[in-house]
Enzyme design. Sequence first.
Site, PDB file in Angstrom:
ATOM      1  N   GLU A 134      32.256  32.084  31.222  1.00  0.00           N
ATOM      2  CA  GLU A 134      31.419  33.281  31.363  1.00  0.00           C
ATOM      3  C   GLU A 134      31.100  33.787  29.963  1.00  0.00           C
ATOM      4  O   GLU A 134      31.994  34.250  29.251  1.00  0.00           O
ATOM      5  CB  GLU A 134      32.162  34.351  32.167  1.00  0.00           C
ATOM      6  CG  GLU A 134      31.462  35.699  32.199  1.00  0.00           C
ATOM      7  CD  GLU A 134      32.371  36.817  32.709  1.00  0.00           C
ATOM      8  OE1 GLU A 134      32.150  37.974  32.299  1.00  0.00           O
ATOM      9  OE2 GLU A 134      33.291  36.542  33.494  1.00  0.00           O
ATOM     10  N   LYS A 167      34.668  41.148  41.673  1.00  0.00           N
ATOM     11  CA  LYS A 167      35.570  41.228  40.527  1.00  0.00           C
ATOM     12  C   LYS A 167      36.267  42.584  40.553  1.00  0.00           C
ATOM     13  O   LYS A 167      35.590  43.625  40.614  1.00  0.00           O
ATOM     14  CB  LYS A 167      34.781  41.072  39.215  1.00  0.00           C
ATOM     15  CG  LYS A 167      35.652  41.187  37.979  1.00  0.00           C
ATOM     16  CD  LYS A 167      34.873  40.911  36.704  1.00  0.00           C
ATOM     17  CE  LYS A 167      34.061  42.100  36.258  1.00  0.00           C
ATOM     18  NZ  LYS A 167      33.568  41.952  34.861  1.00  0.00           N
TER      19      LYS A 167
END
Length: 208
Positions: free
Chosen positions: A38, A127
């Site tokens: 990421e 998340k």
Amino acid sequence: MSEWLRPFPIVPVIVCDRPDIAADLAHALHDGGVDCAEITLRTPRALEVLAAMTAGAPPGFVVGAGTVLDVAQADRAADAGAAFIVSPGFDPDVVDRARDRGLDVLPGVATATEVQRARRAGLRAVKLFPADLLGGRAAIDALSAVFADTGFVPSGGVGPHNAADYLAHPSVPSVSGSWLAPRAEIEAGDLARVAERGRAAMRLRAAS
């Protein structure tokens, strides 16, 4: 919960402003058994890093964009080659644009209300951020008892000291953290320990 996360139990959070070493970083992570990254949009050249990593990564390596705060950033991430985007919070416009662009999306949540909004948008993975400040494993225990069909990816304060405990939870498909490739080492061009940390992280997954 979203199956796209299952192959990636460890999601390295990369803060980098050096496109010249992006491909080498992807290969170092891959050598350690970690096949995704990421790239956070926190540095001036982050999108260049994302594009360079996407172009130079080994086959099967998946690159996404993190810290995506608005629709324009989602578009720029897609244009740079991102396969997924991660946001610190839940923004339905960002979620919709990511889907329009064919990207997987992992929005951040901190409350049960936000989880419900994400579920209403059709998402089954979120998340949990910042996980440590929100109660860590205990927060996931509480939320997953109510939202049994939702996956929680803890981020914020996650490292080798607690990753295995998180991953042992049936509602945690992945964990997210920056410890595999610290920013200072990346900026110095020192990737020697990235693969080693990756292998250690994957052992944590196997032991959970």
